[in-house]
Design a protein around this motif. Structure first.
Motif, PDB file in Angstrom:
ATOM      1  N   ALA A  77       0.834  -1.206   0.000  1.00 55.15           N
ATOM      2  CA  ALA A  77       0.000   0.000   0.000  1.00 55.15           C
ATOM      3  C   ALA A  77       0.867   1.253   0.000  1.00 55.15           C
ATOM      4  N   TRP A  78       1.903   1.263   0.825  1.00 55.41           N
ATOM      5  CA  TRP A  78       2.786   2.420   0.895  1.00 55.41           C
ATOM      6  C   TRP A  78       3.500   2.634  -0.441  1.00 55.41           C
ATOM      7  N   GLY A  79       4.077   1.557  -0.984  1.00 58.25           N
ATOM      8  CA  GLY A  79       4.818   1.657  -2.243  1.00 58.25           C
ATOM      9  C   GLY A  79       3.928   2.033  -3.418  1.00 58.25           C
ATOM     10  N   ALA A  80       2.749   1.438  -3.484  1.00 53.67           N
ATOM     11  CA  ALA A  80       1.829   1.742  -4.582  1.00 53.67           C
ATOM     12  C   ALA A  80       1.376   3.187  -4.520  1.00 53.67           C
TER      13      ALA A  80
ATOM     14  N   VAL B 113      -4.921  -3.348  -7.996  1.00 48.35           N
ATOM     15  CA  VAL B 113      -4.079  -4.192  -8.855  1.00 48.35           C
ATOM     16  C   VAL B 113      -2.776  -4.528  -8.130  1.00 48.35           C
ATOM     17  N   ALA B 114      -2.165  -3.551  -7.501  1.00 50.34           N
ATOM     18  CA  ALA B 114      -0.909  -3.805  -6.777  1.00 50.34           C
ATOM     19  C   ALA B 114      -1.114  -4.827  -5.669  1.00 50.34           C
ATOM     20  N   GLN B 115      -2.196  -4.697  -4.903  1.00 44.60           N
ATOM     21  CA  GLN B 115      -2.468  -5.640  -3.818  1.00 44.60           C
ATOM     22  C   GLN B 115      -2.679  -7.055  -4.349  1.00 44.60           C
ATOM     23  N   ILE B 116      -3.438  -7.192  -5.421  1.00 41.97           N
ATOM     24  CA  ILE B 116      -3.701  -8.522  -5.987  1.00 41.97           C
ATOM     25  C   ILE B 116      -2.408  -9.167  -6.460  1.00 41.97           C
ATOM     26  N   VAL B 117      -1.623  -8.439  -7.238  1.00 44.67           N
ATOM     27  CA  VAL B 117      -0.389  -9.000  -7.792  1.00 44.67           C
ATOM     28  C   VAL B 117       0.590  -9.382  -6.686  1.00 44.67           C
ATOM     29  N   VAL B 118       0.819  -8.483  -5.758  1.00 47.36           N
ATOM     30  CA  VAL B 118       1.799  -8.748  -4.704  1.00 47.36           C
ATOM     31  C   VAL B 118       1.320  -9.848  -3.757  1.00 47.36           C
ATOM     32  N   ASN B 119       0.057  -9.814  -3.356  1.00 46.85           N
ATOM     33  CA  ASN B 119      -0.444 -10.848  -2.448  1.00 46.85           C
ATOM     34  C   ASN B 119      -0.399 -12.229  -3.080  1.00 46.85           C
ATOM     35  N   ARG B 120      -0.788 -12.341  -4.335  1.00 51.83           N
ATOM     36  CA  ARG B 120      -0.737 -13.659  -4.990  1.00 51.83           C
ATOM     37  C   ARG B 120       0.691 -14.160  -5.130  1.00 51.83           C
ATOM     38  N   THR B 121       1.604 -13.271  -5.506  1.00 48.36           N
ATOM     39  CA  THR B 121       3.001 -13.664  -5.652  1.00 48.36           C
ATOM     40  C   THR B 121       3.585 -14.089  -4.308  1.00 48.36           C
ATOM     41  N   ALA B 122       3.320 -13.299  -3.282  1.00 48.62           N
ATOM     42  CA  ALA B 122       3.844 -13.632  -1.946  1.00 48.62           C
ATOM     43  C   ALA B 122       3.265 -14.953  -1.447  1.00 48.62           C
ATOM     44  N   LYS B 123       1.978 -15.178  -1.654  1.00 46.17           N
ATOM     45  CA  LYS B 123       1.341 -16.419  -1.191  1.00 46.17           C
ATOM     46  C   LYS B 123       1.916 -17.629  -1.924  1.00 46.17           C
ATOM     47  N   LYS B 124       2.143 -17.511  -3.233  1.00 46.27           N
ATOM     48  CA  LYS B 124       2.740 -18.619  -3.988  1.00 46.27           C
ATOM     49  C   LYS B 124       4.127 -18.946  -3.455  1.00 46.27           C
TER      50      LYS B 124
END
Length: 94
Positions: free
Chosen positions: A22-25, A68-79
């Motif tokens: 959130a901060w970075g986005a 979009v940033a939250q979706i991309v980062v959360n999915r990548t981190a979870k994987k």
């Protein structure tokens, strides 16, 4: 039998990832706004000094960009976290 308990480690990691994302986005979208419009992002889009078009445009850019940033980062981190957990469970114990 599957373990239905919530994974506390993932909850902590997910919260930290969410805050940093959130901060970075917000910073990145603010820079993009300045580059595209030549003006600083409105501090208060509800202010009468900000035009309706600018306020709506800013809201759309921030809303879509943050989501979009939250979706991309959360999915990548979870994987990556799930991969790490799988490796940890498969590795032989010493």
């Amino acid at each position: 039998m599957a373990d239905d308990r919530p994974d506390v480690a993932w909850r902590v990691i997910g919260a930290a990832v969410g805050l940093v994302t959130a901060w970075g986005a917000r910073k990145l979208l603010g820079l993009a706004w300045v580059k595209a419009t030549g003006k600083e992002p409105p501090l208060d889009p509800d202010s009468p000094e900000v035009s309706m078009g600018e306020a709506i445009g800013y809201a759309v850019v921030m809303g879509v960009g943050m989501s979009v940033a939250q979706i991309v980062v959360n999915r990548t981190a979870k994987k990556r976290y799930d991969s790490w957990r799988a490796l940890k469970q498969v590795s032989p114990k010493q």
